[in-house]
Scaffold this active site. Structure first.
Site, PDB file in Angstrom:
ATOM      1  N   GLN A   1       0.511 -27.458  62.080  1.00 38.28           N
ATOM      2  CA  GLN A   1       1.299 -26.790  63.118  1.00 38.28           C
ATOM      3  C   GLN A   1       2.155 -25.692  62.496  1.00 38.28           C
ATOM      4  O   GLN A   1       2.809 -24.934  63.187  1.00 38.28           O
ATOM      5  CB  GLN A   1       2.233 -27.792  63.799  1.00 38.28           C
TER       6      GLN A   1
ATOM      7  N   HIS B   1      -0.844 -23.144  65.465  1.00 42.95           N
ATOM      8  CA  HIS B   1       0.189 -22.340  66.126  1.00 42.95           C
ATOM      9  C   HIS B   1       0.312 -20.934  65.551  1.00 42.95           C
ATOM     10  O   HIS B   1       1.344 -20.293  65.701  1.00 42.95           O
ATOM     11  CB  HIS B   1       1.537 -23.069  66.051  1.00 42.95           C
TER      12      HIS B   1
ATOM     13  N   GLY C   1       5.041 -34.864  58.245  1.00 40.67           N
ATOM     14  CA  GLY C   1       5.941 -33.747  58.526  1.00 40.67           C
ATOM     15  C   GLY C   1       5.968 -33.313  59.971  1.00 40.67           C
ATOM     16  O   GLY C   1       6.460 -32.228  60.274  1.00 40.67           O
ATOM     17  N   THR C   2       5.465 -34.142  60.865  1.00 42.20           N
ATOM     18  CA  THR C   2       5.515 -33.769  62.283  1.00 42.20           C
ATOM     19  C   THR C   2       6.168 -34.877  63.104  1.00 42.20           C
ATOM     20  O   THR C   2       5.864 -36.055  62.916  1.00 42.20           O
ATOM     21  CB  THR C   2       4.115 -33.433  62.858  1.00 42.20           C
ATOM     22  N   SER C   3       7.066 -34.466  64.003  1.00 42.58           N
ATOM     23  CA  SER C   3       7.754 -35.436  64.853  1.00 42.58           C
ATOM     24  C   SER C   3       6.857 -35.906  66.005  1.00 42.58           C
ATOM     25  O   SER C   3       7.244 -36.762  66.787  1.00 42.58           O
ATOM     26  CB  SER C   3       9.017 -34.798  65.427  1.00 42.58           C
TER      27      SER C   3
ATOM     28  N   VAL D   1       3.437 -22.385  60.624  1.00 46.68           N
ATOM     29  CA  VAL D   1       3.069 -20.971  60.668  1.00 46.68           C
ATOM     30  C   VAL D   1       3.221 -20.350  59.283  1.00 46.68           C
ATOM     31  O   VAL D   1       2.926 -19.175  59.096  1.00 46.68           O
ATOM     32  CB  VAL D   1       3.905 -20.222  61.731  1.00 46.68           C
TER      33      VAL D   1
HETATM   34  P1  NAD Z   1       9.489 -31.048  63.835  1.00 47.75           P
HETATM   35  O1  NAD Z   1      10.601 -30.216  63.272  1.00 47.75           O
HETATM   36  O2  NAD Z   1       9.511 -31.383  65.270  1.00 47.75           O
HETATM   37  O3  NAD Z   1       9.451 -32.420  63.016  1.00 47.75           O
HETATM   38  C1  NAD Z   1       9.587 -32.427  61.602  1.00 47.75           C
HETATM   39  C2  NAD Z   1       9.233 -33.808  61.100  1.00 47.75           C
HETATM   40  O4  NAD Z   1       9.215 -33.737  59.683  1.00 47.75           O
HETATM   41  C3  NAD Z   1      10.243 -34.896  61.491  1.00 47.75           C
HETATM   42  O5  NAD Z   1       9.556 -36.054  61.905  1.00 47.75           O
HETATM   43  C4  NAD Z   1      10.992 -35.145  60.173  1.00 47.75           C
HETATM   44  O6  NAD Z   1      11.461 -36.476  60.041  1.00 47.75           O
HETATM   45  C5  NAD Z   1       9.901 -34.846  59.165  1.00 47.75           C
HETATM   46  N1  NAD Z   1      10.368 -34.507  57.817  1.00 47.75           N
HETATM   47  C6  NAD Z   1      11.538 -33.946  57.424  1.00 47.75           C
HETATM   48  N2  NAD Z   1      11.559 -33.796  56.084  1.00 47.75           N
HETATM   49  C7  NAD Z   1      10.358 -34.268  55.626  1.00 47.75           C
HETATM   50  C8  NAD Z   1       9.767 -34.388  54.335  1.00 47.75           C
HETATM   51  N3  NAD Z   1      10.402 -33.975  53.224  1.00 47.75           N
HETATM   52  N4  NAD Z   1       8.519 -34.918  54.236  1.00 47.75           N
HETATM   53  C9  NAD Z   1       7.845 -35.353  55.343  1.00 47.75           C
HETATM   54  N5  NAD Z   1       8.360 -35.263  56.585  1.00 47.75           N
HETATM   55  C10 NAD Z   1       9.599 -34.725  56.730  1.00 47.75           C
HETATM   56  O7  NAD Z   1       8.154 -30.335  63.397  1.00 47.75           O
HETATM   57  P2  NAD Z   1       6.725 -30.192  64.094  1.00 47.75           P
HETATM   58  O8  NAD Z   1       6.313 -31.507  64.666  1.00 47.75           O
HETATM   59  O9  NAD Z   1       5.860 -29.495  63.105  1.00 47.75           O
HETATM   60  O10 NAD Z   1       6.980 -29.204  65.323  1.00 47.75           O
HETATM   61  C11 NAD Z   1       7.647 -27.987  65.031  1.00 47.75           C
HETATM   62  C12 NAD Z   1       7.106 -26.742  65.672  1.00 47.75           C
HETATM   63  O11 NAD Z   1       7.867 -25.623  65.135  1.00 47.75           O
HETATM   64  C13 NAD Z   1       5.665 -26.456  65.283  1.00 47.75           C
HETATM   65  O12 NAD Z   1       5.061 -25.976  66.427  1.00 47.75           O
HETATM   66  C14 NAD Z   1       5.723 -25.356  64.212  1.00 47.75           C
HETATM   67  O13 NAD Z   1       4.801 -24.343  64.510  1.00 47.75           O
HETATM   68  C15 NAD Z   1       7.099 -24.759  64.292  1.00 47.75           C
HETATM   69  N6  NAD Z   1       7.782 -24.652  62.946  1.00 47.75           N
HETATM   70  C16 NAD Z   1       7.062 -24.317  61.826  1.00 47.75           C
HETATM   71  C17 NAD Z   1       7.684 -24.268  60.583  1.00 47.75           C
HETATM   72  C18 NAD Z   1       6.860 -23.877  59.363  1.00 47.75           C
HETATM   73  O14 NAD Z   1       5.815 -23.271  59.515  1.00 47.75           O
HETATM   74  N7  NAD Z   1       7.285 -24.235  58.145  1.00 47.75           N
HETATM   75  C19 NAD Z   1       9.035 -24.546  60.461  1.00 47.75           C
HETATM   76  C20 NAD Z   1       9.765 -24.889  61.615  1.00 47.75           C
HETATM   77  C21 NAD Z   1       9.103 -24.931  62.862  1.00 47.75           C
END
Ligand code: NAD
Length: 231
Positions: free
Chosen positions: A87, A105, A171-173, A89
């Protein structure tokens, strides 16, 4: 033949690279409400704010480095047919060496015409600006799937999950749909692992082991078990 290992990754896998996840305790993404920066309505109302938001995210991405979790997934390609469905980007999976990455995404490193969705370009550097146009003269927007938009890659992603021997979720909620629903396409026999330091709500999934650890710690440890038991 190598077994098929499919990964569903989200913002948390890049947290240890210094990129903030989406849902901090405040429900904001880098101090912005998602409605203000990551929707078609936001683009219509204030395109310069949206461009600037993604320019900042792109700058952070370009300065960040992949972490142990990204590298572990790349290393697993020596033992399994690994497909990463992310998910995210950011491009940290690719920069760590993963060769089969499907971005649900979209990608920060690309722009596309706001009218002609198939006109997609690489962005050199950090900036995409108001007035930057495609070859047919229309304004370029970030090549991101915003909230409220269709997710064109969801079908190929579901097919990969349905065919998986092993599924790693990290890494996804599991709050953003349709991405969160992909887990349900896995077969009963598929061996599943969820690695997350927090409790993630997930019910009615067979053959699932939950590992309450950060991805950078949990994935390297799991790698050895996967190779021993399933490669
Ligand atoms: P989310 O922020 O909803 O959930 C993040 C999850 O990661 C949580 O469950 C949290 O407990 C967990 N987490 C935190 N630290 C961690 C670690 N060190 N190791 C493993 N897990 C860890 O994220 P989502 O479900 O990906 O949804 C977010 C949306 O926002 C997506 O659509 C995405 O496209 C976008 N987004 C992307 C980025 C990126 O590309 N890096 C960053 C922020 C948001």
């Amino acid at each position: 033949m190598k077994k098929k290992l499919v990964v569903l990754s989200g913002a948390g896998i890049s947290a240890e690279s210094g990129l903030k996840t989406f849902r901090g305790g405040d429900g904001l993404w880098e101090n912005h409400r998602v409605e203000d920066v990551a929707t078609p309505e936001a683009w219509k109302a204030s395109p310069k704010l949206v461009l600037e938001f993604y320019n900042q995210r792109r700058k952070q991405m370009n300065q960040a480095q992949p972490n142990a979790a990204h590298f572990t997934l790349a290393e697993l390609e020596s033992y399994f047919d690994v497909h990463v469905i992310t998910q995210n980007v950011d491009n940290l999976h690719e920069r760590a060496g993963s060769s089969q990455v499907l971005h649900l995404h979209g990608e920060l490193s690309k722009s596309r015409s706001e009218i002609f969705a198939d006109l997609i370009y690489e962005i050199e550097g950090d900036q995409l600006n108001w007035g930057d146009t495609c070859e047919r003269g229309t304004q370029l927007r970030p090549n991101i799937v915003w909230f409220g938009e269709l997710v064109p890659m969801i079908e190929p992603a579901a097919e990969l999950v349905a065919d998986a021997d092993i599924l790693l979720i990290t890494g996804t909620s599991l709050q953003v749909y349709p991405a969160a629903g992909l887990v349900r396409f896995a077969s009963e026999e598929c061996v599943k692992f969820l690695i997350d330091p927090e409790g993630v709500e997930i019910y009615g999934i067979s053959n699932l082991t939950i590992i309450n650890k950060r991805a950078g710690e949990g994935l390297p440890a799991l790698k050895n078990i996967l190779i021993e038991k399933y490669a």
